[in-house]
Design a protein around this motif. Structure first.
Motif, short mmCIF file in Angstrom:
data_model
loop_
_atom_site.label_atom_id
_atom_site.label_comp_id
_atom_site.label_asym_id
_atom_site.label_seq_id
_atom_site.Cartn_x
_atom_site.Cartn_y
_atom_site.Cartn_z
N THR A 45 -48.93 19.04 13.03
CA THR A 45 -47.94 19.29 14.08
C THR A 45 -47.14 18.03 14.36
O THR A 45 -45.90 18.07 14.46
CB THR A 45 -48.63 19.79 15.36
OG1 THR A 45 -49.35 20.99 15.05
CG2 THR A 45 -47.63 20.08 16.45
N HIS B 97 -39.24 19.89 22.94
CA HIS B 97 -38.41 20.57 21.94
C HIS B 97 -38.97 20.31 20.54
O HIS B 97 -39.11 21.25 19.74
CB HIS B 97 -36.96 20.09 22.06
CG HIS B 97 -36.07 20.62 20.98
ND1 HIS B 97 -35.72 21.94 20.91
CD2 HIS B 97 -35.49 20.01 19.92
CE1 HIS B 97 -34.95 22.13 19.85
NE2 HIS B 97 -34.79 20.96 19.23
N ARG C 192 -42.19 22.24 20.04
CA ARG C 192 -41.96 23.66 19.73
C ARG C 192 -41.57 23.84 18.27
O ARG C 192 -42.02 24.78 17.61
CB ARG C 192 -40.89 24.24 20.66
CG ARG C 192 -41.39 24.58 22.04
CD ARG C 192 -40.36 25.38 22.84
NE ARG C 192 -39.17 24.61 23.14
CZ ARG C 192 -39.02 23.82 24.21
NH1 ARG C 192 -40.00 23.70 25.08
NH2 ARG C 192 -37.89 23.17 24.41
N LEU C 193 -40.73 22.95 17.76
CA LEU C 193 -40.36 23.03 16.35
C LEU C 193 -41.56 22.77 15.45
O LEU C 193 -41.74 23.44 14.43
CB LEU C 193 -39.25 22.02 16.04
CG LEU C 193 -37.88 22.29 16.65
CD1 LEU C 193 -36.94 21.13 16.39
CD2 LEU C 193 -37.30 23.59 16.11
N ALA D 201 -44.69 23.35 16.21
CA ALA D 201 -45.57 24.52 16.28
C ALA D 201 -44.99 25.69 15.49
O ALA D 201 -45.73 26.42 14.83
CB ALA D 201 -45.78 24.92 17.73
N ALA D 202 -43.68 25.86 15.53
CA ALA D 202 -43.05 26.94 14.77
C ALA D 202 -43.18 26.71 13.27
O ALA D 202 -43.30 27.67 12.49
CB ALA D 202 -41.58 27.08 15.16
N SER D 203 -43.20 25.44 12.87
CA SER D 203 -43.33 25.15 11.44
C SER D 203 -44.73 25.48 10.93
O SER D 203 -44.96 25.48 9.72
CB SER D 203 -43.01 23.68 11.16
OG SER D 203 -44.03 22.85 11.67
N ALA D 204 -45.65 25.79 11.84
CA ALA D 204 -47.00 26.20 11.42
C ALA D 204 -46.95 27.47 10.58
O ALA D 204 -47.88 27.74 9.82
CB ALA D 204 -47.90 26.39 12.63
N LEU D 205 -45.89 28.23 10.69
CA LEU D 205 -45.74 29.40 9.83
C LEU D 205 -45.68 29.00 8.36
O LEU D 205 -46.05 29.77 7.48
CB LEU D 205 -44.47 30.18 10.19
CG LEU D 205 -44.50 30.89 11.53
CD1 LEU D 205 -43.11 31.44 11.87
CD2 LEU D 205 -45.51 32.01 11.51
#
Length: 114
Positions: free
Chosen positions: A50, A82, A85-86, A88-92
């Motif tokens: 992360t 911000h 959040r990016l 965490a979203a990149s965890a996909l």
């Protein structure tokens, strides 16, 4: 426009996916063998990934001409949230690879059994 979009997103996605595999493997050299340490390793590797993703997104912003002043104009906390959040979203992208990497670690255990 399309070329810039592909270049600016595909290479970081490939980098994050590769790091999702490498980070747990490198951390496994430090952590002891066992089920509980394996879960701790997975948690620590996810945290490292992360923060790494946050750094990559910060680098992308800076590479595309945004200044730190613009990014953190609402304050340090808002800017870090911000980026978090990016990250965490990149965890996909990196999380499935990380899970597969961690799941393969017990095969290399010498002292403990699964």
């Amino acid at each position: 426009m399309i070329e810039t979009f592909a270049q600016s997103l595909i290479l970081p996605a490939i980098l994050l996916g590769a790091l999702g595999w490498v980070v747990p493997r490198l951390m496994a050299r430090i952590f002891p063998e066992g089920v509980k340490p394996l879960f701790a390793l997975a948690f620590c590797a996810a945290a490292v990934m992360t923060f790494t993703a946050m750094a990559i997104f910060l680098g992308l912003y800076l590479a595309h001409g945004m200044t730190l002043g613009q990014l953190f104009r609402l304050g340090l906390v808002d800017g870090l949230l911000h980026l978090a959040r990016l990250g965490a979203a990149s965890a996909l992208i990196w999380a499935p690879v990380l899970v597969l990497s961690v799941a393969g670690l017990p095969k290399q255990w010498v002292e403990e059994t699964w």
